[in-house]
Design a protein around this motif. Structure first.
Motif, mmCIF file in Angstrom:
data_model
loop_
_atom_site.group_PDB
_atom_site.id
_atom_site.type_symbol
_atom_site.label_atom_id
_atom_site.label_comp_id
_atom_site.label_asym_id
_atom_site.label_seq_id
_atom_site.Cartn_x
_atom_site.Cartn_y
_atom_site.Cartn_z
ATOM 1 N N UNK A 1 -30.402 -1.841 10.219
ATOM 2 C CA UNK A 1 -30.821 -3.052 10.928
ATOM 3 C C UNK A 1 -29.604 -3.871 11.348
ATOM 4 N N UNK A 2 -28.591 -3.940 10.503
ATOM 5 C CA UNK A 2 -27.353 -4.647 10.853
ATOM 6 C C UNK A 2 -26.700 -3.965 12.045
ATOM 7 N N UNK A 3 -26.652 -2.629 12.023
ATOM 8 C CA UNK A 3 -26.048 -1.893 13.128
ATOM 9 C C UNK A 3 -26.820 -2.113 14.426
ATOM 10 N N UNK A 4 -28.145 -2.070 14.354
ATOM 11 C CA UNK A 4 -28.954 -2.271 15.557
ATOM 12 C C UNK A 4 -28.789 -3.696 16.100
ATOM 13 N N UNK A 5 -28.754 -4.684 15.228
ATOM 14 C CA UNK A 5 -28.548 -6.068 15.660
ATOM 15 C C UNK A 5 -27.169 -6.226 16.301
ATOM 16 N N UNK A 6 -26.166 -5.558 15.725
ATOM 17 C CA UNK A 6 -24.814 -5.600 16.275
ATOM 18 C C UNK A 6 -24.791 -5.000 17.672
ATOM 19 N N UNK A 7 -25.414 -3.848 17.837
ATOM 20 C CA UNK A 7 -25.475 -3.202 19.150
ATOM 21 C C UNK A 7 -26.174 -4.101 20.170
ATOM 22 N N UNK A 8 -27.331 -4.640 19.777
ATOM 23 C CA UNK A 8 -28.103 -5.468 20.693
ATOM 24 C C UNK A 8 -27.291 -6.706 21.126
ATOM 25 N N UNK A 9 -26.656 -7.377 20.168
ATOM 26 C CA UNK A 9 -25.899 -8.580 20.493
ATOM 27 C C UNK A 9 -24.669 -8.246 21.342
ATOM 28 N N UNK A 10 -24.031 -7.108 21.070
ATOM 29 C CA UNK A 10 -22.874 -6.699 21.856
ATOM 30 C C UNK A 10 -23.281 -6.426 23.301
ATOM 31 N N UNK A 11 -24.442 -5.789 23.492
ATOM 32 C CA UNK A 11 -24.939 -5.525 24.847
ATOM 33 C C UNK A 11 -25.276 -6.846 25.551
ATOM 34 N N UNK A 12 -25.915 -7.764 24.821
ATOM 35 C CA UNK A 12 -26.264 -9.069 25.410
ATOM 36 C C UNK A 12 -25.004 -9.852 25.779
ATOM 37 N N UNK A 13 -23.979 -9.753 24.942
ATOM 38 C CA UNK A 13 -22.728 -10.465 25.224
ATOM 39 C C UNK A 13 -22.007 -9.863 26.422
ATOM 40 N N UNK A 14 -22.104 -8.555 26.584
ATOM 41 C CA UNK A 14 -21.453 -7.893 27.711
ATOM 42 C C UNK A 14 -22.137 -8.259 29.023
#
Length: 154
Positions: free
Chosen positions: A139-152
């Motif tokens: 879940x931490x990894x998925x949240x990290x991926x999602x936030x990184x995509x949103x930030x990009x």
């Protein structure tokens, strides 16, 4: 028990839509027919069959153990039928993550949220709400991926 009945029970264990169809559809159909033809008896029968179907749907693991008996359930599916569906089932091919990797991802995720711990926890909770089978590290990894995509994108 009849072989076709056993196949139906196994299919009802595997497919939630089939279980809902078999247990709830008769009550829904009788209720709809009762609405078309005014009559107290048909309305009561429809309501009772819907309530019985809902009770059977909610108590399916216990009902199945009563129908088959504990010895047949142990042979067929182990203790899974008694413990409920989807509990203790791990996704195929998932390797445990090192704690340091998860800590690093959490630190990066905290930076992506600008130091807001509440937003970090909410993002991880959202991932767990979306897929309850995820481990905390996943879940931490998925949240990290999602936030990184949103930030990009921003």
């Amino acid at each position: 028990m009849n072989e076709k009945a056993q196949k139906l029970l196994v299919a009802m264990d595997e497919k939630l839509w089939l279980r809902m169809l078999v247990l709830l559809l008769p009550g829904l159909v009788l209720g709809k027919v009762a609405g078309q033809f005014p009559g107290v008896i048909l309305g009561v029968v429809g309501t009772v069959s819907l309530v019985v179907g809902m009770a059977a749907f909610l108590m399916w693991p216990r009902l199945r153990s009563l129908l088959l008996g504990p010895d047949q359930i142990d042979e067929e599916s182990g203790d899974d039928a008694l413990q409920g569906e989807h509990q203790g089932i791990e996704p195929a091919g998932v390797e445990p993550r090192a704690g340091m990797e998860t800590a690093k991802l959490m630190a990066e995720l905290l930076e992506l949220f600008g130091g807001s711990g509440a937003q970090l926890v909410d993002a991880i909770q959202m991932e767990l709400d979306v897929n309850a089978r995820l481990s905390y590290a996943e879940a931490v990894e998925m949240a990290h991926r999602r936030k990184r995509i949103q930030s990009a994108r921003s």
